[in-house]
Design a protein around this motif. Structure first.
Motif, PDB file in Angstrom:
ATOM      1  N   MET A 138       0.815  -1.210   0.000  1.00  0.00           N
ATOM      2  CA  MET A 138       0.000   0.000   0.000  1.00  0.00           C
ATOM      3  C   MET A 138       0.856   1.271   0.000  1.00  0.00           C
ATOM      4  N   THR A 139       1.789   1.407   0.923  1.00  0.00           N
ATOM      5  CA  THR A 139       2.503   2.662   1.180  1.00  0.00           C
ATOM      6  C   THR A 139       3.355   3.093  -0.007  1.00  0.00           C
ATOM      7  N   GLU A 140       3.379   4.412  -0.248  1.00  0.00           N
ATOM      8  CA  GLU A 140       4.120   4.968  -1.386  1.00  0.00           C
ATOM      9  C   GLU A 140       5.037   6.102  -0.938  1.00  0.00           C
ATOM     10  N   PRO A 141       6.180   6.281  -1.622  1.00  0.00           N
ATOM     11  CA  PRO A 141       7.121   7.330  -1.225  1.00  0.00           C
ATOM     12  C   PRO A 141       6.679   8.740  -1.601  1.00  0.00           C
ATOM     13  N   ALA A 142       5.850   8.872  -2.615  1.00  0.00           N
ATOM     14  CA  ALA A 142       5.537  10.204  -3.152  1.00  0.00           C
ATOM     15  C   ALA A 142       4.327  10.862  -2.489  1.00  0.00           C
ATOM     16  N   VAL A 143       3.585  10.121  -1.668  1.00  0.00           N
ATOM     17  CA  VAL A 143       2.378  10.682  -1.052  1.00  0.00           C
ATOM     18  C   VAL A 143       2.352  10.325   0.433  1.00  0.00           C
ATOM     19  N   ALA A 144       1.532  11.047   1.191  1.00  0.00           N
ATOM     20  CA  ALA A 144       1.347  10.752   2.617  1.00  0.00           C
ATOM     21  C   ALA A 144       0.398   9.564   2.741  1.00  0.00           C
ATOM     22  N   SER A 145       0.967   8.384   2.835  1.00  0.00           N
ATOM     23  CA  SER A 145       0.160   7.160   2.765  1.00  0.00           C
ATOM     24  C   SER A 145      -0.561   6.842   4.068  1.00  0.00           C
ATOM     25  N   SER A 146      -0.325   7.645   5.122  1.00  0.00           N
ATOM     26  CA  SER A 146      -1.129   7.458   6.325  1.00  0.00           C
ATOM     27  C   SER A 146      -2.600   7.738   6.037  1.00  0.00           C
ATOM     28  N   ASP A 147      -2.879   8.480   4.969  1.00  0.00           N
ATOM     29  CA  ASP A 147      -4.230   8.596   4.414  1.00  0.00           C
ATOM     30  C   ASP A 147      -4.252   7.742   3.152  1.00  0.00           C
ATOM     31  N   ALA A 148      -4.851   6.563   3.253  1.00  0.00           N
ATOM     32  CA  ALA A 148      -4.790   5.594   2.152  1.00  0.00           C
ATOM     33  C   ALA A 148      -5.421   6.124   0.868  1.00  0.00           C
ATOM     34  N   GLY A 166       3.221   1.873 -10.738  1.00  0.00           N
ATOM     35  CA  GLY A 166       3.440   2.715  -9.576  1.00  0.00           C
ATOM     36  C   GLY A 166       4.656   2.291  -8.783  1.00  0.00           C
ATOM     37  N   ARG A 167       4.984   3.098  -7.785  1.00  0.00           N
ATOM     38  CA  ARG A 167       6.130   2.850  -6.903  1.00  0.00           C
ATOM     39  C   ARG A 167       5.624   2.736  -5.467  1.00  0.00           C
ATOM     40  N   LYS A 168       6.109   1.727  -4.765  1.00  0.00           N
ATOM     41  CA  LYS A 168       5.714   1.478  -3.381  1.00  0.00           C
ATOM     42  C   LYS A 168       6.967   1.397  -2.510  1.00  0.00           C
ATOM     43  N   TRP A 169       6.777   1.606  -1.188  1.00  0.00           N
ATOM     44  CA  TRP A 169       7.913   1.378  -0.288  1.00  0.00           C
ATOM     45  C   TRP A 169       7.430   0.955   1.084  1.00  0.00           C
ATOM     46  N   TRP A 170       8.405   0.569   1.917  1.00  0.00           N
ATOM     47  CA  TRP A 170       8.135  -0.024   3.230  1.00  0.00           C
ATOM     48  C   TRP A 170       7.209  -1.233   3.115  1.00  0.00           C
ATOM     49  N   MET A 175      10.942  -9.656   0.614  1.00  0.00           N
ATOM     50  CA  MET A 175      12.238 -10.225   0.262  1.00  0.00           C
ATOM     51  C   MET A 175      12.332 -11.718   0.587  1.00  0.00           C
ATOM     52  N   ASP A 176      11.433 -12.213   1.378  1.00  0.00           N
ATOM     53  CA  ASP A 176      11.437 -13.624   1.755  1.00  0.00           C
ATOM     54  C   ASP A 176      11.184 -14.484   0.520  1.00  0.00           C
ATOM     55  N   PRO A 177      12.037 -15.464   0.232  1.00  0.00           N
ATOM     56  CA  PRO A 177      11.807 -16.307  -0.953  1.00  0.00           C
ATOM     57  C   PRO A 177      10.498 -17.089  -0.886  1.00  0.00           C
ATOM     58  N   ARG A 178       9.922 -17.204   0.298  1.00  0.00           N
ATOM     59  CA  ARG A 178       8.640 -17.888   0.436  1.00  0.00           C
ATOM     60  C   ARG A 178       7.460 -16.973   0.121  1.00  0.00           C
ATOM     61  N   CYS A 179       7.715 -15.685  -0.075  1.00  0.00           N
ATOM     62  CA  CYS A 179       6.645 -14.727  -0.403  1.00  0.00           C
ATOM     63  C   CYS A 179       6.196 -14.959  -1.841  1.00  0.00           C
ATOM     64  N   LYS A 180       4.983 -15.405  -2.010  1.00  0.00           N
ATOM     65  CA  LYS A 180       4.450 -15.720  -3.341  1.00  0.00           C
ATOM     66  C   LYS A 180       3.274 -14.825  -3.735  1.00  0.00           C
ATOM     67  N   LEU A 181       2.735 -14.065  -2.784  1.00  0.00           N
ATOM     68  CA  LEU A 181       1.501 -13.323  -3.014  1.00  0.00           C
ATOM     69  C   LEU A 181       1.654 -11.877  -2.574  1.00  0.00           C
ATOM     70  N   LEU A 182       1.218 -10.951  -3.430  1.00  0.00           N
ATOM     71  CA  LEU A 182       1.147  -9.534  -3.095  1.00  0.00           C
ATOM     72  C   LEU A 182      -0.310  -9.088  -3.187  1.00  0.00           C
ATOM     73  N   LEU A 183      -0.793  -8.399  -2.158  1.00  0.00           N
ATOM     74  CA  LEU A 183      -2.078  -7.714  -2.238  1.00  0.00           C
ATOM     75  C   LEU A 183      -1.767  -6.237  -2.446  1.00  0.00           C
ATOM     76  N   VAL A 184      -2.087  -5.718  -3.617  1.00  0.00           N
ATOM     77  CA  VAL A 184      -1.680  -4.378  -4.025  1.00  0.00           C
ATOM     78  C   VAL A 184      -2.885  -3.441  -4.016  1.00  0.00           C
ATOM     79  N   THR A 200      -8.145  -3.200  -4.469  1.00  0.00           N
ATOM     80  CA  THR A 200      -7.115  -4.122  -3.995  1.00  0.00           C
ATOM     81  C   THR A 200      -7.104  -5.330  -4.915  1.00  0.00           C
ATOM     82  N   ILE A 201      -5.922  -5.673  -5.394  1.00  0.00           N
ATOM     83  CA  ILE A 201      -5.818  -6.724  -6.404  1.00  0.00           C
ATOM     84  C   ILE A 201      -4.708  -7.697  -6.052  1.00  0.00           C
TER      85      ILE A 201
END
Length: 408
Positions: A138-148, A166-170, A175-184, A200-201
């Motif tokens: 969810m969180t992004e570097p270019a906007v105040a993501s505390s307001d989703a 888009g660009r996301k951060w935090w 990074m875990d090799p077991r991570c197979k799913l992203l909810l974006v 949300t996708i």
């Protein structure tokens, strides 16, 4: 509210404490040495799968998932889960052993509550079984993501697909090799009212166009194997069937996801504060300075007493919040969830700070867990919404509520 734990919960507490004594605390050093070794970066600690199997066999599995999720849940309420999460929180990495670790917990709740049968079959079942891990993006570097509603990543329909840019951060856990799913979470309907623009996708981790820009450290720690990372989504294409609940429902999903997640963090923070206080008490009883035990110093006793009071206050507020969620739902309990999200991490940071001071130089080292507790809770005062946002919203709600009352 009944403060007495049921027989079921008492039995689970006893079983969980025994598991922690036998399998978690004795392995803390081995685990910490592994995940903080630069040569093993992003490699899961090998013994964790063995411990997960033991926890599952002991019935200490998926305890976080509230009873309303039916067949997916072990049947506990939020109030019943609270003391169990507190025990797990005493050793922060242990939550994974019981399949109760963020961000997987929130993602499982989203899929259990909103997912289609096919989404649940493909993603929820392996998450519940502990076979894969996931990330919430969810969180992004270019906007105040505390307001989703500020999130600007685009999710655009293109025939039978959606295309994400888009660009996301935090982003924790990616990074875990077991991570197979992203909810974006991203913007799909920019012309809609503000809280109905986002979606949300589901994005499989290995989808073309998903890349890591950089790893992000937290107080110098990489938090391997999951870590935090800045990510780039460049023309990432997924089938339309990957959309969760429907276009424009992303903010609704985010709010539903974060409520339980926030209180789970608070439960664990209380466990860390309690353990820090116990470590402090042992230290001051056994340390002599200037010819007297530290425990004989009135100022030290006051610090211990003050810490005890603050932990008890936060614990009671957490239990009340859990009880309100069970009785009235997460939305109606949002005021007290906000209150405990402000109170618990700050309390745990303060108690850990006192414990650090009582240890002197040892306190800022990794010879005990308390320095990590301090850093973790300082970080938590920003994660899932900074203190200021929760206090602003809570203040607004209370002003409206009290002005609606008949003056007395």
């Amino acid at each position: 509210m009944d403060f007495e734990h049921s027989a079921k919960v008492k039995a689970l507490i006893e079983k969980l404490e025994a598991f922690m004594d036998e399998h978690i605390y004795p392995n803390e050093k081995a685990h910490n040495d592994w995940v903080n070794d630069p040569a093993r970066l992003w490699q899961p600690w090998p013994k964790v799968e063995e411990l997960k199997a033991k926890a599952k066999a002991a019935g200490l599995w998926n305890l976080f998932l509230p009873h309303e999720y039916g067949k997916f849940s072990p049947g506990l309420t939020n109030l019943e889960y609270a003391p169990l999460a507190e025990i797990m929180g005493r050793s922060p990495w242990s939550s994974e052993v019981f399949n109760c670790a963020a961000p997987d917990t929130g993602n499982m709740e989203v899929l259990a509550k909103y997912g289609t049968p096919e989404q649940q079959r493909q993603w929820l079942v392996p998450l519940l079984d502990g076979e894969i891990r996931s990330a919430y993006v969810m969180t992004e570097p270019a906007v105040a993501s505390s307001d989703a509603t500020n999130v600007s990543t685009t999710i655009v329909r293109d025939g039978d697909d959606y295309v994400i840019n888009g660009r996301k951060w935090w982003i924790s856990g990616v990074m875990d090799p077991r991570c197979k799913l992203l909810l974006v979470m991203g913007r799909t309907l920019p012309e809609n009212p503000r809280h109905e623009q986002h979606s949300t996708i589901i994005v499989p981790r290995d989808t073309p166009g998903v890349s890591i820009v950089r790893n992000q450290t937290v107080f110098g720690r990489m938090h391997s194997p999951g870590g935090e990372a800045e990510m780039l989504f460049e023309n990432v294409r997924v089938p339309a069937s990957s959309m969760i609940l429907g276009e424009g429902r992303g903010f609704e999903i985010a709010q539903g996801r974060l409520g339980p997640g926030r209180i789970h963090h608070c439960m664990r923070s209380i466990g860390q504060a309690q353990r820090a206080l116990e470590i402090m008490a042992r230290r001051v009883e056994n340390r002599v300075a200037f010819g007297r035990k530290l425990a004989d110093q009135s100022s030290i006793r006051q610090e211990v007493a003050r810490s005890y009071c603050e932990i008890e206050q936060a614990r009671l507020l957490t239990l009340k919040a859990a009880d309100q969620m069970d009785r009235y739902g997460n939305k109606k309990a949002k005021d007290i969830i906000a209150a405990i999200k402000v109170v618990a991490p700050q309390m745990a940071q303060t108690v850990a700070d006192r414990a650090i001071q009582a240890h002197g130089g040892m306190g800022v080292s990794d010879d005990t867990e308390i320095a990590y507790f301090f850093a973790l809770n300082r970080f938590l005062r920003i994660a899932d919404g900074p203190d200021e946002v929760h206090m602003s919203q809570l203040g607004k709600m209370k002003i409206q509520e009290y002005n609606a009352l008949k003056p007395r």
